[in-house]
Design a protein around this motif. Structure first.
Motif, PDB file in Angstrom:
ATOM      1  N   TRP A  96       0.851  -1.156   0.032  1.00 60.57           N
ATOM      2  CA  TRP A  96      -0.060  -0.039  -0.081  1.00 60.57           C
ATOM      3  C   TRP A  96       0.923   1.224   0.081  1.00 60.57           C
ATOM      4  O   TRP A  96       1.614   1.391   1.013  1.00 60.57           O
ATOM      5  N   SER A  97       0.797   1.922  -1.065  1.00 63.31           N
ATOM      6  CA  SER A  97       1.510   3.383  -0.982  1.00 63.31           C
ATOM      7  C   SER A  97       1.349   4.305   0.040  1.00 63.31           C
ATOM      8  O   SER A  97       2.130   4.894   0.593  1.00 63.31           O
ATOM      9  N   GLN A  98       0.209   4.202   0.653  1.00 64.26           N
ATOM     10  CA  GLN A  98      -0.088   5.213   1.377  1.00 64.26           C
ATOM     11  C   GLN A  98       0.400   4.752   3.103  1.00 64.26           C
ATOM     12  O   GLN A  98       0.338   5.177   4.066  1.00 64.26           O
ATOM     13  N   ARG A  99       0.467   3.117   3.162  1.00 57.43           N
ATOM     14  CA  ARG A  99       1.166   2.653   4.454  1.00 57.43           C
ATOM     15  C   ARG A  99       2.091   1.661   3.830  1.00 57.43           C
ATOM     16  O   ARG A  99       2.172   0.443   4.228  1.00 57.43           O
ATOM     17  N   PRO A 100       3.383   2.430   3.786  1.00 58.33           N
ATOM     18  CA  PRO A 100       4.516   1.409   3.190  1.00 58.33           C
ATOM     19  C   PRO A 100       5.124   0.455   4.294  1.00 58.33           C
ATOM     20  O   PRO A 100       5.736  -0.637   4.008  1.00 58.33           O
ATOM     21  N   SER A 101       4.709   0.921   5.433  1.00 54.73           N
ATOM     22  CA  SER A 101       5.313   0.095   6.687  1.00 54.73           C
ATOM     23  C   SER A 101       4.272  -1.427   6.952  1.00 54.73           C
ATOM     24  O   SER A 101       4.746  -2.163   7.736  1.00 54.73           O
ATOM     25  N   GLN A 102       3.205  -1.353   6.242  1.00 55.27           N
ATOM     26  CA  GLN A 102       2.351  -2.484   6.290  1.00 55.27           C
ATOM     27  C   GLN A 102       2.352  -3.190   5.039  1.00 55.27           C
ATOM     28  O   GLN A 102       2.177  -2.585   3.938  1.00 55.27           O
ATOM     29  N   ILE A 103       3.039  -4.547   5.139  1.00 53.06           N
ATOM     30  CA  ILE A 103       2.977  -5.355   4.069  1.00 53.06           C
ATOM     31  C   ILE A 103       2.430  -6.765   4.163  1.00 53.06           C
ATOM     32  O   ILE A 103       2.539  -7.408   5.361  1.00 53.06           O
ATOM     33  N   GLY A 104       1.512  -7.225   3.226  1.00 55.73           N
ATOM     34  CA  GLY A 104       0.981  -8.365   3.316  1.00 55.73           C
ATOM     35  C   GLY A 104       1.744  -9.481   2.394  1.00 55.73           C
ATOM     36  O   GLY A 104       2.158  -9.162   1.287  1.00 55.73           O
ATOM     37  N   LEU A 105       2.094 -10.663   2.833  1.00 55.22           N
ATOM     38  CA  LEU A 105       2.669 -11.707   2.236  1.00 55.22           C
ATOM     39  C   LEU A 105       1.667 -13.083   2.384  1.00 55.22           C
ATOM     40  O   LEU A 105       1.101 -13.382   3.324  1.00 55.22           O
ATOM     41  N   ARG A 106       1.699 -13.776   1.262  1.00 54.95           N
ATOM     42  CA  ARG A 106       0.828 -15.147   1.427  1.00 54.95           C
ATOM     43  C   ARG A 106       1.627 -16.049   0.377  1.00 54.95           C
ATOM     44  O   ARG A 106       2.166 -15.952  -0.805  1.00 54.95           O
ATOM     45  N   PHE A 107       1.485 -17.532   0.880  1.00 52.74           N
ATOM     46  CA  PHE A 107       1.573 -18.564  -0.056  1.00 52.74           C
ATOM     47  C   PHE A 107       0.578 -19.286  -0.360  1.00 52.74           C
ATOM     48  O   PHE A 107      -0.148 -19.672   0.574  1.00 52.74           O
ATOM     49  N   MET A 108      -0.015 -19.319  -1.681  1.00 52.83           N
ATOM     50  CA  MET A 108      -1.295 -19.949  -1.888  1.00 52.83           C
ATOM     51  C   MET A 108      -1.135 -21.354  -2.594  1.00 52.83           C
ATOM     52  O   MET A 108      -0.049 -21.232  -3.596  1.00 52.83           O
ATOM     53  N   MET A 109      -1.838 -22.296  -2.524  1.00 53.23           N
ATOM     54  CA  MET A 109      -1.642 -23.478  -3.159  1.00 53.23           C
ATOM     55  C   MET A 109      -3.085 -24.094  -3.545  1.00 53.23           C
ATOM     56  O   MET A 109      -4.046 -24.306  -2.701  1.00 53.23           O
ATOM     57  N   ASN A 110      -3.347 -24.151  -4.917  1.00 53.41           N
ATOM     58  CA  ASN A 110      -4.516 -24.711  -5.220  1.00 53.41           C
ATOM     59  C   ASN A 110      -5.632 -23.738  -4.787  1.00 53.41           C
ATOM     60  O   ASN A 110      -6.951 -24.235  -4.316  1.00 53.41           O
ATOM     61  N   SER A 111      -5.423 -22.541  -4.832  1.00 58.73           N
ATOM     62  CA  SER A 111      -6.207 -21.492  -4.315  1.00 58.73           C
ATOM     63  C   SER A 111      -6.631 -21.411  -3.071  1.00 58.73           C
ATOM     64  O   SER A 111      -7.598 -20.723  -2.473  1.00 58.73           O
ATOM     65  N   VAL A 112      -5.909 -22.116  -2.091  1.00 59.73           N
ATOM     66  CA  VAL A 112      -6.309 -22.186  -0.722  1.00 59.73           C
ATOM     67  C   VAL A 112      -4.849 -21.690  -0.065  1.00 59.73           C
ATOM     68  O   VAL A 112      -3.831 -21.762  -0.340  1.00 59.73           O
ATOM     69  N   THR A 147      13.370  -2.955   1.523  1.00 62.67           N
ATOM     70  CA  THR A 147      12.631  -3.569   2.635  1.00 62.67           C
ATOM     71  C   THR A 147      11.509  -4.614   2.329  1.00 62.67           C
ATOM     72  O   THR A 147      11.490  -5.580   2.461  1.00 62.67           O
ATOM     73  N   GLU A 148      11.050  -4.122   1.171  1.00 62.76           N
ATOM     74  CA  GLU A 148       9.892  -5.168   0.650  1.00 62.76           C
ATOM     75  C   GLU A 148      10.315  -6.487  -0.152  1.00 62.76           C
ATOM     76  O   GLU A 148      10.154  -7.256   0.475  1.00 62.76           O
ATOM     77  N   ARG A 149      11.721  -6.288  -0.418  1.00 62.41           N
ATOM     78  CA  ARG A 149      12.578  -7.394  -1.093  1.00 62.41           C
ATOM     79  C   ARG A 149      12.782  -8.246   0.118  1.00 62.41           C
ATOM     80  O   ARG A 149      12.648  -9.561   0.057  1.00 62.41           O
ATOM     81  N   LYS A 150      13.407  -7.592   1.044  1.00 58.61           N
ATOM     82  CA  LYS A 150      13.954  -8.402   2.297  1.00 58.61           C
ATOM     83  C   LYS A 150      12.725  -9.221   2.810  1.00 58.61           C
ATOM     84  O   LYS A 150      12.831 -10.318   3.243  1.00 58.61           O
ATOM     85  N   CYS A 151      11.501  -8.551   3.099  1.00 60.32           N
ATOM     86  CA  CYS A 151      10.475  -9.232   3.593  1.00 60.32           C
ATOM     87  C   CYS A 151       9.835 -10.460   2.929  1.00 60.32           C
ATOM     88  O   CYS A 151       9.718 -11.423   3.182  1.00 60.32           O
ATOM     89  N   PHE A 152      10.078 -10.127   1.560  1.00 60.53           N
ATOM     90  CA  PHE A 152       9.661 -11.426   0.369  1.00 60.53           C
ATOM     91  C   PHE A 152      10.593 -12.601   0.598  1.00 60.53           C
ATOM     92  O   PHE A 152      10.106 -13.691   0.744  1.00 60.53           O
ATOM     93  N   GLU A 153      12.012 -12.181   0.818  1.00 60.04           N
ATOM     94  CA  GLU A 153      12.976 -13.371   0.977  1.00 60.04           C
ATOM     95  C   GLU A 153      12.795 -14.108   2.138  1.00 60.04           C
ATOM     96  O   GLU A 153      12.883 -15.241   2.272  1.00 60.04           O
ATOM     97  N   VAL A 154      12.583 -13.422   3.194  1.00 63.14           N
ATOM     98  CA  VAL A 154      12.271 -13.984   4.535  1.00 63.14           C
ATOM     99  C   VAL A 154      11.109 -14.742   4.391  1.00 63.14           C
ATOM    100  O   VAL A 154      11.158 -16.021   5.073  1.00 63.14           O
ATOM    101  N   PHE A 155       9.926 -14.323   3.925  1.00 55.93           N
ATOM    102  CA  PHE A 155       8.623 -15.076   3.918  1.00 55.93           C
ATOM    103  C   PHE A 155       8.976 -16.400   3.172  1.00 55.93           C
ATOM    104  O   PHE A 155       8.449 -17.260   3.534  1.00 55.93           O
ATOM    105  N   ALA A 156       9.487 -16.314   1.984  1.00 59.50           N
ATOM    106  CA  ALA A 156       9.900 -17.595   1.025  1.00 59.50           C
ATOM    107  C   ALA A 156      10.519 -18.478   1.920  1.00 59.50           C
ATOM    108  O   ALA A 156      10.159 -19.593   1.682  1.00 59.50           O
ATOM    109  N   ASN A 157      11.431 -18.004   2.688  1.00 57.71           N
ATOM    110  CA  ASN A 157      12.239 -19.076   3.497  1.00 57.71           C
ATOM    111  C   ASN A 157      11.196 -19.716   4.501  1.00 57.71           C
ATOM    112  O   ASN A 157      11.294 -20.760   4.653  1.00 57.71           O
ATOM    113  N   MET A 158      10.493 -18.977   5.218  1.00 63.14           N
ATOM    114  CA  MET A 158       9.487 -19.512   6.196  1.00 63.14           C
ATOM    115  C   MET A 158       8.511 -20.401   5.421  1.00 63.14           C
ATOM    116  O   MET A 158       8.245 -21.470   6.072  1.00 63.14           O
ATOM    117  N   ALA A 159       8.403 -20.276   4.082  1.00 64.21           N
ATOM    118  CA  ALA A 159       7.445 -21.260   3.495  1.00 64.21           C
ATOM    119  C   ALA A 159       8.103 -22.449   2.866  1.00 64.21           C
ATOM    120  O   ALA A 159       7.613 -23.046   2.049  1.00 64.21           O
TER     121      ALA A 159
END
Length: 150
Positions: A53-69, A121-133
């Motif tokens: 969200w450009s108005q809330r850059p410090s709030q980032i949403g990440l998700r891992f989806m599989m078969n739409s779940v 920051t966005e990229r670092k969050c994405f990388e840490v999330f991918a590792n978690m998943a």
């Protein structure tokens, strides 16, 4: 679901394919989508997703989806009914689709609540999330989401 257990414990070969694609969802929201390949039967479509969200850059949403779940979700500086504003994860039950396990993440990327965040920051969050998943990031998977400015 046996496939989910194999992914969670790192036994399945799960890796990204291609480069994250960004799409605008209204004037201030960007959605990123990166396809994921899972070397196991029973999974037709999987991806890592990111919401910015450009108005809330410090709030980032990440998700891992599989078969739409949803499998795993992380809300950076997110608000949740039962938690204070915090970075927290939602682990979903594959049988019910409910987020039975919600926990505060003290060891995730530190993103201060502020009107701006440091570059990368966005990229670092994405990388840490991918590792978690347990998803391996391959090749040139990242492109800057805010090309053209916020």
């Amino acid at each position: 679901m046996a496939l989910l257990r194999i992914i969670e414990d790192g036994r399945a070969l799960v890796s990204t394919e291609g480069t994250i694609a960004w799409n605008r969802k209204g004037p201030t929201v960007l959605e990123g989508h990166l396809p994921v390949s899972i070397a196991a039967d029973g999974c037709d479509a999987a991806y890592l997703g990111m919401t910015l969200w450009s108005q809330r850059p410090s709030q980032i949403g990440l998700r891992f989806m599989m078969n739409s779940v949803p499998v795993l979700r992380v809300d950076v500086n997110g608000k949740h009914d039962s938690l204070p504003r915090s970075t927290h994860s939602h682990r979903y039950n594959a049988m019910t689709g409910k987020d039975d396990r919600i926990e505060i993440l003290d060891n995730f990327v530190d993103v201060p609540m502020a009107p701006t965040i440091p570059l990368g920051t966005e990229r670092k969050c994405f990388e840490v999330f991918a590792n978690m998943a347990n998803v391996q990031l391959n090749g040139t998977y990242w492109t800057d989401p805010w090309r053209g400015g916020r």
